[in-house]
Design an enzyme around this catalytic site. Structure first.
Site, PDB file in Angstrom:
ATOM      1  N   ARG A  33      -6.062   0.626  -0.017  1.00 41.03           N
ATOM      2  CA  ARG A  33      -4.832   1.410  -0.139  1.00 41.03           C
ATOM      3  C   ARG A  33      -4.928   2.474  -1.235  1.00 41.03           C
ATOM      4  O   ARG A  33      -4.337   3.553  -1.125  1.00 41.03           O
ATOM      5  CB  ARG A  33      -3.650   0.472  -0.417  1.00 41.03           C
ATOM      6  CG  ARG A  33      -2.277   1.150  -0.416  1.00 41.03           C
ATOM      7  CD  ARG A  33      -1.172   0.104  -0.537  1.00 41.03           C
ATOM      8  NE  ARG A  33       0.109   0.683  -0.889  1.00 41.03           N
ATOM      9  CZ  ARG A  33       1.012   1.147  -0.035  1.00 41.03           C
ATOM     10  NH1 ARG A  33       0.758   1.100   1.254  1.00 41.03           N
ATOM     11  NH2 ARG A  33       2.155   1.642  -0.452  1.00 41.03           N
ATOM     12  N   ILE A  59       4.045   7.253   1.245  1.00 36.69           N
ATOM     13  CA  ILE A  59       3.248   6.169   1.810  1.00 36.69           C
ATOM     14  C   ILE A  59       4.130   4.936   1.711  1.00 36.69           C
ATOM     15  O   ILE A  59       4.660   4.617   0.649  1.00 36.69           O
ATOM     16  CB  ILE A  59       1.903   5.982   1.074  1.00 36.69           C
ATOM     17  CG1 ILE A  59       1.116   4.803   1.668  1.00 36.69           C
ATOM     18  CG2 ILE A  59       2.073   5.826  -0.420  1.00 36.69           C
ATOM     19  CD1 ILE A  59      -0.301   4.657   1.098  1.00 36.69           C
ATOM     20  N   SER A  60       4.355   4.265   2.837  1.00 35.75           N
ATOM     21  CA  SER A  60       5.348   3.206   2.908  1.00 35.75           C
ATOM     22  C   SER A  60       4.983   2.011   2.035  1.00 35.75           C
ATOM     23  O   SER A  60       3.805   1.735   1.761  1.00 35.75           O
ATOM     24  CB  SER A  60       5.522   2.738   4.357  1.00 35.75           C
ATOM     25  OG  SER A  60       6.061   3.755   5.169  1.00 35.75           O
ATOM     26  N   GLN A  61       6.013   1.278   1.632  1.00 37.38           N
ATOM     27  CA  GLN A  61       5.870   0.022   0.913  1.00 37.38           C
ATOM     28  C   GLN A  61       4.945  -0.913   1.704  1.00 37.38           C
ATOM     29  O   GLN A  61       5.060  -1.021   2.925  1.00 37.38           O
ATOM     30  CB  GLN A  61       7.262  -0.588   0.770  1.00 37.38           C
ATOM     31  CG  GLN A  61       7.325  -1.981   0.203  1.00 37.38           C
ATOM     32  CD  GLN A  61       8.693  -2.592   0.410  1.00 37.38           C
ATOM     33  OE1 GLN A  61       9.427  -2.190   1.322  1.00 37.38           O
ATOM     34  NE2 GLN A  61       9.051  -3.557  -0.406  1.00 37.38           N
ATOM     35  N   PRO A  62       4.006  -1.609   1.046  1.00 35.60           N
ATOM     36  CA  PRO A  62       3.073  -2.481   1.767  1.00 35.60           C
ATOM     37  C   PRO A  62       3.771  -3.483   2.688  1.00 35.60           C
ATOM     38  O   PRO A  62       3.323  -3.688   3.823  1.00 35.60           O
ATOM     39  CB  PRO A  62       2.318  -3.186   0.634  1.00 35.60           C
ATOM     40  CG  PRO A  62       2.344  -2.213  -0.493  1.00 35.60           C
ATOM     41  CD  PRO A  62       3.681  -1.543  -0.399  1.00 35.60           C
TER      42      PRO A  62
END
Length: 212
Positions: A33, A59-62
């Site tokens: 990531r 970038i989206s939250q994991p």
């Protein structure tokens, strides 16, 4: 250093919140990531948060990446359409789990940078398109799964039309700032929708989404 942060992310952010699909967990262990965040922000790559990547995108939250991916129930032989390439992190996760990923991005610079990044990391099963994601990518339809990484006012008709019978789409829909995460299935009896919970994504811009 990153391996430890990645494993902590897997344990405390994903597994602790109900992510059980081993294929999804393994994919998120494999994809680095920190290679997909803005330069200088690598130390925050595995934090429990979305991160800005420029051009008004994130970038989206994991956890959200894992939740949306798990909902698609990918087995490895699917053709997947992704709306919103961004930096390519979600794209890479999908590429680990599906046969082919077709990804559409409105911002040309993000798409071009993601293509270089993914090629450098060895992904050769991703196809890229710069354009209005709300219209999908009809040339390669139908798709076994569709994932939309921006929130629209409703499910774009073009995307539903491009979903294969028996296919699944995960999409945030609702208000401009806050949405419901919907799992939409196309069945012989029609459209089936399951609400997976509240979320907040950047706006889905385009002809069948929000205006700029």
């Amino acid at each position: 250093m990153y391996n430890q942060k990645m494993e902590q992310m897997i344990t405390t952010q994903l597994m602790a919140r109900g992510i059980r699909d081993e294929r999804v967990l393994n994919a998120m262990r494999k994809v680095p990531r920190h290679e997909f965040v803005v330069a200088g922000k690598e130390e925050y790559a595995y934090a429990d948060a979305a991160l800005p990547v420029g051009h008004g995108q994130t970038i989206s939250q994991p956890f959200m990446v894992a939740l949306m991916t798990q909902a698609l129930q990918l087995q490895g032989n699917e053709k997947v359409l992704e709306i919103g390439t961004g930096t390519g992190y979600q794209t890479a996760i999908l590429a680990e789990l599906a046969k082919t990923v077709y990804t559409v991005e409105k911002v040309s610079q993000l798409s071009q940078e993601a293509q270089v990044r993914l090629e450098q990391l060895g992904y050769d099963n991703v196809r890229f398109l710069i354009g209005d994601g709300t219209k999908g990518w009809p040339d390669n339809a139908p798709y076994d799964a569709i994932i939309v990484t921006a929130g629209g006012p409703l499910v774009p008709p073009s995307l539903y039309d491009q979903l294969a019978m028996g296919g699944r789409m995960v999409i945030p829909a609702g208000e401009r700032k806050f949405q419901d995460l919907l799992l939409v299935s196309k069945t012989e009896d029609g459209k089936e929708v399951i609400n997976l919970g509240k979320c907040g994504f950047v706006p889905l811009l385009g002809e069948e989404g929000w205006e700029d």
